[in-house]
Design an enzyme around this catalytic site. Structure first.
Site: not given
Ligand code: F6P
Length: 444
Positions: A286, A307, A421
């Site tokens: 990320e 393996h 999303k």
């Molecule tokens: O803690 P949150 O806001 O639920 O996010 C969980 C994860 O989702 C992300 O925002 C990615 O969508 C990550 O960077 C983060 O660690």
């Protein structure tokens, strides 16, 4: 000098030039000056040294309450709100813990890191046999996966214990003011811990996000933080380049990447460290994977994956390099015994410790891979303990910040995760997505 992380880059065959050294030092200084890209997310840099005893005490107190009430604590979160706790917990746990008849600590299990109906059904069914509590973690407070899991677990807890007692069995960890989880926690009167604004999810393991579930599971969180504090000092601005393992690691990665090594495989010969790999993949993936750039972080657990992935690593596309976390001292001692009949032909190992065989596997693989064109970075840690793991986590975080700046990206954002999303919400007809819904359905 910090000895809990010893970095050996001899088997990369790389000499770090003065120019790259200066770049790495400048990147570290930029992190400390707070003037680089993403500088509102630098809270993690001084996090270990800024955790107070009061904070540790408050976390321990809440953990003690959950421990007294439940034999299973469901920890709900995804990404940075999941992987840090999972990684340290696996590292510090006996993998066969559940086979022991006596359980001295509650079992911490994880949910909200997938949307699998079967995982959820099996989890809910298993919980029926146990007293339960939950920790729900989301920095944004709006992430779909943990929100779904929490809705179900919350309902289960309320059904079993009533709403009032639910507020004694549920702890929320989220933003101090924003997000649906914050609103919900306030409304329901849940004890709440705050994820600081300036600490991004993947850098949050040393906040209550990691510390509370770990304290519940019986991990010594003060030692974890202590190890990270030492590493904070050992990688600070002003530490000589060669003495700073985070700067050296970042510099070597940078050189390897620019020389065509686009994939880094993190591996270890201790299966307990498998989830450290997973945590590291999010941290680096990320942070660096953006603008068409970045090393792809992959992982193996050895010798198992020799393996399965061994053939490719030895002989496939030469775009790989390898980073091995090598544990100097196992906690236990198991000897291979002599066998009178020697039907398996293993008597040449009689009297040796298992770890000796593991060590020779490691050395043999290292040379084989180097011969096959896979440069090898070795990170030696003395043992698997809370303080060493705390140091290792901070080492990787610091190196990631330096590395991201050397690469020329903002290591602290993750704009790319929004695309899926948007599509998912459009496909699910979330209010506000009407136009996108029509457009995406036409493409199916
Ligand atoms: O803690 P949150 O806001 O639920 O996010 C969980 C994860 O989702 C992300 O925002 C990615 O969508 C990550 O960077 C983060 O660690």
């Amino acid at each position: 000098m910090m000895k809990n992380v010893k970095l050996d880059i001899a088997k990369t065959g790389i000499e770090i030039s003065a120019d790259i050294e200066a770049k790495a030092q400048a990147a570290n200084a930029l992190l400390h000056s707070g003037k680089g890209a993403g500088n509102d997310f630098l809270g993690w840099v001084h996090l270990p040294s800024s955790i107070s005893e009061n904070e540790i005490d408050a976390i321990r107190k809440e953990a003690a309450k959950l421990r007294s009430k439940a034999d299973v604590v469901v920890c709900i979160g995804i990404g940075g709100s999941y992987l840090g706790a999972k990684a340290v917990l696996e590292a510090m746990s006996d993998p066969f813990k559940l086979l022991h008849k006596e359980q001295k600590d509650p079992t911490v299990i994880f949910a909200g890191q997938n949307i699998s109906e079967d995982y959820t059904a099996e989890l809910l069914a298993a919980l029926k046999e146990h007293s339960i509590a939950a920790i729900v973690i989301s920095k944004s407070g709006t992430t779909t996966e943990p929100a779904i899991a929490f809705r179900l677990i919350k309902a289960e807890i309320e059904k079993r214990y009533g709403k009032k007692e639910a507020a004694e069995r549920i702890v929320a960890i989220t933003d101090k003011a924003r997000g649906a989880l914050k609103t919900l926690a306030t409304q329901e009167g849940y004890p709440t811990f705050v994820i600081p604004d300036d600490v991004g999810g993947r850098f949050s393991v040393l906040t209550p996000v990691g510390l509370l579930p770990l304290a519940v599971a019986g991990v010594d969180i003060a030692a974890l933080v202590r190890g990270a504090q030492e590493m904070e000092k050992a990688t600070a601005e002003g530490v000589a380049f060669k003495e700073n393992p985070a700067a050296v690691y970042a510099a070597v990665r940078n050189i390897l990447y620019n020389g065509g090594k686009k994939i880094e495989i993190l591996g270890s010969y201790e299966p307990k460290l498998q989830y450290i790999n997973e945590w590291w993949k999010q941290l680096y993936g990320e942070s660096e994977g953006k603008q068409g750039k970045g090393i792809f972080p992959a992982s193996v657990t050895l010798t198992a994956d020799l393996h399965s992935m061994g053939q490719y690593i030895q002989d496939g596309e030469r775009t790989l390099f390898e980073t091995i976390i090598s544990v100097a001292k196992p906690a236990a001692e198991v000897l291979i015994e002599a066998d009178g009949e020697n039907l398996d032909g293993l008597n040449f190992l009689a009297g040796k410790r298992i770890s000796e065989v593991n060590r020779m596997a490691e050395l043999g693989v290292q040379l084989a891979h180097v011969d096959g064109g896979v440069p090898n970075i070795r990170i030696e840690i003395p043992e698997i303990s809370e303080s060493v793991i705390g140091g290792l986590l901070y080492f990787f975080e610091k190196a990631c910040g330096i590395s991201g700046y050397m690469l020329g990206v903002n290591p602290f954002d993750q704009p790319g995760v929004e695309a899926y999303k948007k599509n998912m919400f459009a496909l699910l007809d979330k209010p506000g997505y009407e136009e996108a819904s029509k457009a995406i359905k036409a493409r199916l």
